[in-house]
Scaffold this motif. Sequence first.
Motif, mmCIF file in Angstrom:
data_model
loop_
_atom_site.group_PDB
_atom_site.id
_atom_site.type_symbol
_atom_site.label_atom_id
_atom_site.label_comp_id
_atom_site.label_asym_id
_atom_site.label_seq_id
_atom_site.Cartn_x
_atom_site.Cartn_y
_atom_site.Cartn_z
ATOM 1 N N PHE A 1 -2.219 0.959 -2.467
ATOM 2 C CA PHE A 1 -1.438 0.936 -1.203
ATOM 3 C C PHE A 1 -0.521 -0.233 -1.224
ATOM 4 O O PHE A 1 -0.920 -1.534 -1.634
ATOM 5 N N THR A 2 0.644 0.065 -0.652
ATOM 6 C CA THR A 2 1.427 -0.878 -0.441
ATOM 7 C C THR A 2 2.157 -0.805 0.891
ATOM 8 O O THR A 2 2.589 0.292 1.463
ATOM 9 N N ALA A 3 2.141 -2.082 1.590
ATOM 10 C CA ALA A 3 2.523 -1.908 3.103
ATOM 11 C C ALA A 3 3.823 -2.719 2.998
ATOM 12 O O ALA A 3 4.069 -3.782 2.286
ATOM 13 N N GLN A 4 5.048 -2.316 3.780
ATOM 14 C CA GLN A 4 6.227 -3.078 3.703
ATOM 15 C C GLN A 4 6.758 -3.123 5.051
ATOM 16 O O GLN A 4 6.547 -2.372 5.858
ATOM 17 N N LEU A 5 7.049 -4.267 5.487
ATOM 18 C CA LEU A 5 7.648 -4.602 6.853
ATOM 19 C C LEU A 5 8.892 -5.579 6.858
ATOM 20 O O LEU A 5 9.351 -5.999 6.014
ATOM 21 N N ASN A 6 9.980 -5.010 7.632
ATOM 22 C CA ASN A 6 11.074 -5.298 7.978
ATOM 23 C C ASN A 6 11.243 -5.572 9.313
ATOM 24 O O ASN A 6 11.475 -4.531 10.104
ATOM 25 N N LYS A 7 10.991 -6.877 9.969
ATOM 26 C CA LYS A 7 10.984 -7.221 11.397
ATOM 27 C C LYS A 7 12.343 -6.853 11.912
ATOM 28 O O LYS A 7 12.530 -6.577 13.142
ATOM 29 N N ALA A 8 13.528 -7.086 11.247
ATOM 30 C CA ALA A 8 14.744 -7.202 11.742
ATOM 31 C C ALA A 8 15.345 -5.729 11.906
ATOM 32 O O ALA A 8 15.826 -5.251 13.081
ATOM 33 N N SER A 9 14.729 -4.700 11.321
ATOM 34 C CA SER A 9 15.027 -3.255 11.443
ATOM 35 C C SER A 9 13.777 -2.753 12.508
ATOM 36 O O SER A 9 13.840 -1.647 12.543
ATOM 37 N N GLN A 10 12.685 -3.490 12.653
ATOM 38 C CA GLN A 10 11.696 -2.920 13.275
ATOM 39 C C GLN A 10 11.031 -1.769 12.641
ATOM 40 O O GLN A 10 10.794 -0.633 13.495
ATOM 41 N N TYR A 11 10.757 -1.867 11.418
ATOM 42 C CA TYR A 11 10.247 -0.834 10.628
ATOM 43 C C TYR A 11 9.091 -1.333 9.670
ATOM 44 O O TYR A 11 8.999 -2.223 9.100
ATOM 45 N N VAL A 12 8.003 -0.545 9.622
ATOM 46 C CA VAL A 12 7.068 -0.425 8.808
ATOM 47 C C VAL A 12 6.892 0.899 7.923
ATOM 48 O O VAL A 12 7.055 1.623 8.484
ATOM 49 N N SER A 13 6.290 0.518 6.675
ATOM 50 C CA SER A 13 5.935 1.660 5.705
ATOM 51 C C SER A 13 4.798 1.596 4.875
ATOM 52 O O SER A 13 4.295 -0.020 4.943
ATOM 53 N N LEU A 14 4.248 2.512 4.642
ATOM 54 C CA LEU A 14 3.113 2.267 3.497
ATOM 55 C C LEU A 14 3.261 3.468 2.448
ATOM 56 O O LEU A 14 3.671 4.529 2.669
ATOM 57 N N LEU A 15 3.064 2.739 1.351
ATOM 58 C CA LEU A 15 3.296 3.659 0.224
ATOM 59 C C LEU A 15 1.987 3.909 -0.530
ATOM 60 O O LEU A 15 1.219 2.909 -0.633
ATOM 61 N N ILE A 16 1.653 5.041 -1.113
ATOM 62 C CA ILE A 16 0.549 5.336 -1.642
ATOM 63 C C ILE A 16 0.597 5.818 -3.076
ATOM 64 O O ILE A 16 1.386 6.859 -3.408
ATOM 65 N N ARG A 17 0.421 4.978 -4.125
ATOM 66 C CA ARG A 17 0.796 5.578 -5.365
ATOM 67 C C ARG A 17 -0.515 6.346 -6.048
ATOM 68 O O ARG A 17 -1.500 6.273 -5.493
ATOM 69 N N ASP A 18 0.184 7.072 -7.126
ATOM 70 C CA ASP A 18 -1.265 7.928 -7.448
ATOM 71 C C ASP A 18 -1.794 8.649 -6.456
ATOM 72 O O ASP A 18 -2.962 8.550 -6.548
ATOM 73 N N SER A 19 -1.352 9.275 -5.687
ATOM 74 C CA SER A 19 -1.874 10.183 -4.609
ATOM 75 C C SER A 19 -3.091 10.987 -5.156
ATOM 76 O O SER A 19 -2.695 11.946 -6.022
ATOM 77 N N GLN A 20 -4.033 11.056 -4.360
ATOM 78 C CA GLN A 20 -5.316 11.894 -4.744
ATOM 79 C C GLN A 20 -5.582 12.654 -3.639
ATOM 80 O O GLN A 20 -5.240 12.511 -2.459
ATOM 81 N N PRO A 21 -6.033 13.903 -3.793
ATOM 82 C CA PRO A 21 -6.416 14.863 -2.911
ATOM 83 C C PRO A 21 -7.193 14.220 -1.675
ATOM 84 O O PRO A 21 -7.289 14.427 -0.401
ATOM 85 N N SER A 22 -8.239 13.213 -2.119
ATOM 86 C CA SER A 22 -9.094 12.458 -1.157
ATOM 87 C C SER A 22 -8.158 11.643 -0.262
ATOM 88 O O SER A 22 -8.611 11.169 0.837
ATOM 89 N N ASP A 23 -6.945 11.445 -0.579
ATOM 90 C CA ASP A 23 -5.983 10.583 0.423
ATOM 91 C C ASP A 23 -5.543 11.699 1.481
ATOM 92 O O ASP A 23 -4.908 11.089 2.575
ATOM 93 N N SER A 24 -5.851 12.818 1.360
ATOM 94 C CA SER A 24 -5.271 13.692 2.437
ATOM 95 C C SER A 24 -5.831 13.406 3.940
ATOM 96 O O SER A 24 -7.204 13.393 4.011
#
Lengths: 118, 112
Positions: free
Chosen positions: B61-84
């Motif tokens: 998991f990687t979280a990304q934050l950009n306060k100037a744009s008021q934007y947060v994201s979450l990246l999930i690498r190598d997604s697995q069915p258990s991430d559903s």
Amino acid sequence: EAGVAQSPRYKIIEKRQSVAFWCNPISGHATLYWYQQILGQGPKLLIQFQNNGVVDDSQLPKDRFSAERLKGVDSTLKIQPAKLEDSAVYLCASSLYLDRANQDNEQFFGPGTRLTVL
Amino acid sequence: QKEVEQNSGPLSVPEGAIASLNCTYSDRGSQSFFWYRQYSGKSPELIMFIYSNGDKEDGRFTAQLNKASQYVSLLIRDSQPSDSATYLCAVNPSGGYNKLIFGAGTRLAVHP
């Protein structure tokens, strides 16, 4: 370590009836929260306690909802009278402190009570 | 009214791909940001917390934050069915102690 306990897990009532939910937080957690989660939505904070005092109840419909945490541990949330739109999952959460929103003050959620109002 | 917005999805990705989940918030004074995962019929569980601009990595998991744009994201690498699951973005608003405002969540489906 035991988690947040809630009961009952499920409740079905007729509109205009009353209902009560119970929550026991993680031992030592001073802050307790009640959330309402309607299907397809995120949890919405209803009330936040610090020990036995109310910190935030700005989104609690006070004409029908009430909550207490008399001894600073267990809490009860009551709805009287219930409406159809109260059908939701009621989640209780607890955290160690009031004044820090970080990974060391994580909010731990209980399993929730699913309320259906017919 | 302080708001947190998420695309409801479903976001469908193949197993092994990167899943990208996005969130915007309206309160510019918000201090800290959380990603919770909620399996169907279960309660939310915390997976990531971030409060500084930039990236924060924890395993897949990687979280990304950009306060100037008021934007947060979450990246999930190598997604697995258990991430559903449904992924909820939550924001601690200004002046709100340990109060969280949740978005409606994005439903992620990882297919084999």
